[in-house]
Design a protein around this motif. Structure first.
Motif, mmCIF file in Angstrom:
data_model
loop_
_atom_site.group_PDB
_atom_site.id
_atom_site.type_symbol
_atom_site.label_atom_id
_atom_site.label_comp_id
_atom_site.label_asym_id
_atom_site.label_seq_id
_atom_site.Cartn_x
_atom_site.Cartn_y
_atom_site.Cartn_z
ATOM 1 N N PRO A 295 0.800 -1.235 0.000
ATOM 2 C CA PRO A 295 0.000 0.000 0.000
ATOM 3 C C PRO A 295 0.831 1.283 0.000
ATOM 4 O O PRO A 295 0.298 2.358 -0.315
ATOM 5 N N PHE A 296 2.111 1.199 0.338
ATOM 6 C CA PHE A 296 2.968 2.382 0.335
ATOM 7 C C PHE A 296 3.534 2.688 -1.053
ATOM 8 O O PHE A 296 4.237 3.687 -1.219
ATOM 9 N N LEU A 297 3.254 1.828 -2.017
ATOM 10 C CA LEU A 297 3.696 2.083 -3.393
ATOM 11 C C LEU A 297 2.716 3.068 -4.025
ATOM 12 O O LEU A 297 1.574 2.728 -4.324
ATOM 13 N N THR A 298 3.164 4.272 -4.218
ATOM 14 C CA THR A 298 2.297 5.383 -4.592
ATOM 15 C C THR A 298 2.048 5.442 -6.097
ATOM 16 O O THR A 298 2.635 4.688 -6.878
ATOM 17 N N THR A 299 1.198 6.381 -6.485
ATOM 18 C CA THR A 299 0.807 6.519 -7.890
ATOM 19 C C THR A 299 1.994 6.669 -8.839
ATOM 20 O O THR A 299 2.004 6.029 -9.906
ATOM 21 N N PRO A 300 3.013 7.482 -8.523
ATOM 22 C CA PRO A 300 4.157 7.566 -9.445
ATOM 23 C C PRO A 300 4.810 6.212 -9.714
ATOM 24 O O PRO A 300 5.280 5.957 -10.832
ATOM 25 N N PHE A 301 4.848 5.352 -8.711
ATOM 26 C CA PHE A 301 5.423 4.020 -8.914
ATOM 27 C C PHE A 301 4.613 3.240 -9.937
ATOM 28 O O PHE A 301 5.169 2.635 -10.865
ATOM 29 N N TRP A 302 3.292 3.241 -9.783
ATOM 30 C CA TRP A 302 2.449 2.457 -10.682
ATOM 31 C C TRP A 302 2.439 3.047 -12.085
ATOM 32 O O TRP A 302 2.376 2.304 -13.077
ATOM 33 N N GLU A 303 2.511 4.373 -12.181
ATOM 34 C CA GLU A 303 2.576 4.998 -13.503
ATOM 35 C C GLU A 303 3.880 4.628 -14.213
ATOM 36 O O GLU A 303 3.899 4.357 -15.420
ATOM 37 N N THR A 304 4.960 4.625 -13.458
ATOM 38 C CA THR A 304 6.252 4.234 -14.043
ATOM 39 C C THR A 304 6.232 2.770 -14.455
ATOM 40 O O THR A 304 6.702 2.406 -15.543
#
Length: 518
Positions: A295-304
Motif C-alpha cells: 500500500p505504500f507504493l504510490t501513484t508515481p510508482f504504478w505509472e512508471t
C-alpha cells in the motif's frame, strides 16, 4: 439599544485561516491515500500467501490437524480451552474433513486473487484462517498473526477496486482512496516496526551492533544466504544498523513521506524483507511483511511501472462481456437497483449511506485497536501488569526482541524395544546425539520447530503436559510402524547448542523432555 449582533463572538474563520486548515487537511489526507492499484496488488499478494499457506500446511495435515496425528482433538481441547467452539476445523478429527476444509480455503484464496465477490470472499477466507489457527496455535508464529490482521484490515478497504472480476463488472474505478481503513492499513506495519524497535532497545545487542551477528549464528534458524554472511563480520554490523534504522525510523520513512520518496522507502523495506526471506527460517513472516509494504507504493510508482508493460498484454485484458455469467452485478446490487425501480429510492439511499458509515466506524475502531493494544504491549511487554489478553496479543511484535537467542536446539526421539535395545524412533539405528552439519535440516518445516517448542514447554515440570504426552503417543505409533519389534517406551530429547558467535562451539547439552510408556 445595543446592537446584539455586535456583542456576538465572531465564529467565521478568516480566509487565511480556512486556507491553512484546508492545507493541513489535504496534507494529512495525502499521507493516508492509497492507490487502488496498490490495493489490488495487496489483494493478490494476500490471496497468494493464503494459497501458499494451505499448500504448505497440507503436507502435515494429518500430523497437526487430525486425531491420527500428534495433536488430536482431545489434546487441543485440554490445552486451549479458550478456543473451544471457535474452530470449524475442530468439529472433526477425521482426515477427509480437514482435506475438504483445506480445499475450500484454497478455492476461496484463488477467488480472492482474481477478485470475485472480493469482500465476501475475503471475509470467508478470514473465518477459515482464524478457524485453522485456532485448531492448532502451537504451530503458529508472528507471521500468521500478521497475516490475519492484514486480511482483516484489507477487508474494510476497496481491494477489489482494480484488476478484478468485480472491477470489470462495475466498470468504473477510483484512482486513489483515503479513509480510516486505509489509515489503519498504513499504520499497522509502522506499529509493527516501531514496537519491535522499542523492544529491541531494551536488550543489549541490537543497539550495540551485534544483533544480526548473534541471530545468524543460530544454525537452526539460519538458511541459504544467511549461512554465508557470517564470514563477513563488518557487513553484519552494517546490516544490523540498517535493520535498526529501518525499524526505528519507519514512522518518518513511511508515513511522513509521500509520492516517489515514499515508494522508494517502501521498495527499500521490501528489499530488506527479501533478505530476511532468504536468510532466516521464519515461515510466512517475510512474505506478509512484503505484502504490508504494497500500500505504500504510490501513484508515481504504478505509472512508471505501467510504462514497462507491453501494449500487447494490456490489449488482451478481458472485458465484462467476456465474463459470461460472472458479468452480472452482485445479488445485493441487483436488489438495490430493483428497489429503486419500484420507487424505494429513499430506502436504498439510506442503506448505502449506512453501509458506508459502518465501514468508516469499523475503520476507526481498527485504527484505535492497533494503536491502543500495541502501546499496551510496549508498556506491559512481559505481561506483568496483568493486562495481557488474546485480543491484545494480536498486536505483539517481538521477533528477535529484546535480544536474539544465544543458543539453539533440535529434538531426537529414542524408542526402547521389547528386547531392551534402544533405537532412533523414526529412522532406526542409534539416535544421533551430536551436532549436525546443518541444524536447520533437523526440522522438515518451521511449523514442526514451533510445535516441538510447544512440546518442550508442555513437558516442563509443573505445566500441563498434554501436548508432550500426545506427541509421545504419536511417536509410539510411528515407532511401532517403523520397527519389527514392539516398542515399550519412547523418550524425547532436546539437544541444546550454544550459538558459536565467536566461531567456537561449546559442548552439546541433552535434556529429557518426556519419557512415556507405549
Amino acid at each position: 439599544m445595543r446592537d446584539e449582533r455586535s456583542s456576538r463572538p465572531k465564529t467565521n474563520r478568516s480566509p487565511k485561516g480556512r486556507t491553512r486548515l484546508e492545507s493541513v487537511k489535504s496534507a494529512v489526507r495525502s499521507r493516508f491515500e492509497v492507490d487502488t492499484r496498490a490495493l489490488a496488488a495487496l489483494r493478490i499478494g494476500l490471496g497468494s500467501i493464503l494459497l501458499l499457506d494451505v499448500i504448505h500446511r497440507a503436507g502435515d495435515i494429518e500430523t497437526y490437524y487430525t486425531d491420527a496425528g500428534a495433536y488430536p482433538l482431545e489434546a487441543y481441547e485440554a490445552t486451549y480451552p479458550q478456543f473451544n467452539g471457535l474452530s470449524i476445523h475442530a468439529l472433526s478429527g477425521e482426515l477427509w474433513v480437514q482435506q475438504l476444509l483445506f480445499l475450500v480455503a484454497g478455492v476461496f484464496a484463488v477467488a480472492l486473487i482474481v477478485g470475485y465477490r472480493t469482500r465476501l470472499v475475503a471475509a470467508i477466507s478470514l473465518v477459515l484462517l482464524l478457524s485453522l489457527h485456532a485448531r492448532n496455535p502451537a504451530v503458529l508464529n508472528g507471521g500468521d498473526r500478521l497475516l490475519r490482521v492484514m486480511l482483516l484490515l484489507a477487508l474494510v478497504t476497496p481491494i477489489g477496486e482494480r484488476w478484478s472480476v468485480d472491477a470489470l463488472r462495475r466498470g468504473s474505478t477510483r484512482p486513489v482512496v483515503a479513509s480510516f481503513a486505509t489509515a489503519a492499513l498504513l499504520v499497522q506495519p509502522v506499529v509493527v516496526f516501531t514496537q519491535n524497535a522499542i523492544l529491541k532497545h531494551r536488550g543489549d545487542t541490537w543497539y550495540s551492533g551485534d544483533g544480526v551477528k548473534i541471530a545468524l549464528a543460530n544454525d537452526v534458524m539460519t538458511i541459504h544466504l544467511g549461512n554465508h554472511l557470517g564470514a563477513y563480520p563488518a557487513l553484519l554490523e552494517v546490516l544490523n544498523w540498517v535493520w535498526v534504522i529501518l525499524l526505528a525510523g519507519s514512522g518518518g520513512f513511511l508515513l511522513v513521506t509521500s509520492g516517489r520518496l515514499r515508494a522508494l522507502f517502501a521498495l527499500a523495506y521490501i528489499g530488506a524483507f527479501v533478505g530476511l526471506l532468504t536468510s532466516v527460517a521464519v515461515g510466512l513472516f517475510p512474505l506478509v511483511l512484503i505484502a504490508t509494504m504494497i500500500p505504500f507504493l504510490t501513484t508515481p510508482f504504478w505509472e512508471t511501472l505501467a510504462r514497462f508493460v507491453p501494449s500487447r498484454l494490456t490489449d488482451r485484458l478481458p472485458s465484462a462481456s467476456a465474463l459470461g455469467p460472472l458479468s452480472r452485478p452482485p445479488v445485493e446490487r441487483r436488489a438495490l437497483e430493483s428497489a429503486r425501480t419500484r420507487g424505494y429510492e429513499r430506502v436504498t439511499s439510506v442503506a448505502e449511506t449506512h453501509g458506508r458509515s459502518l465501514l468508516t466506524a469499523v475503520g476507526v475502531l481498527l485504527l484505535c485497536w492497533i494503536l491502543l493494544f500495541s502501546a499496551i504491549n510496549v508498556v506491559d511487554h512481559d505481561g506483568s501488569g496483568g493486562i495481557e489478553t488474546e485480543f491484545s496479543n494480536e498486536q505483539h511484535w517481538g521477533l528477535y526482541a529484546p535480544d536474539p537467542s544465544t543458543s539453539y536446539s533440535w529434538f531426537g526421539a529414542e524408542a526402547t524395544l521389547e528386547n531392551g535395545s534402544t533405537v532412533d524412533a523414526f529412522e532406526g539405528g542409534e539416535l544421533a546425539m551430536e551436532r549436525p552439519v546443518d541444524a536447520s535440516q533437523e526440522y522438515d518445516t518451521f511449523r514442526e520447530r514451533k510445535f516441538l517448542e510447544a512440546v518442550r514447554d508442555s513437558g516442563r515440570e509443573g505445566t500441563n503436559n498434554v501436548t508432550a504426552e500426545s506427541y509421545a503417543d504419536w511417536v509410539c505409533d510411528r515407532a511401532d510402524d517403523e520397527h519389527d519389534a514392539d516398542v515399550d517406551e519412547v523418550r524425547l530429547f532436546r539437544l541444546v547448542q550454544a550459538s558459536p558467535v565467536d566461531g567456537e562451539y561449546e559442548d552439546l547439552r541433552a535434556q529429557t523432555v518426556i519419557e512415556r510408556a507405549c
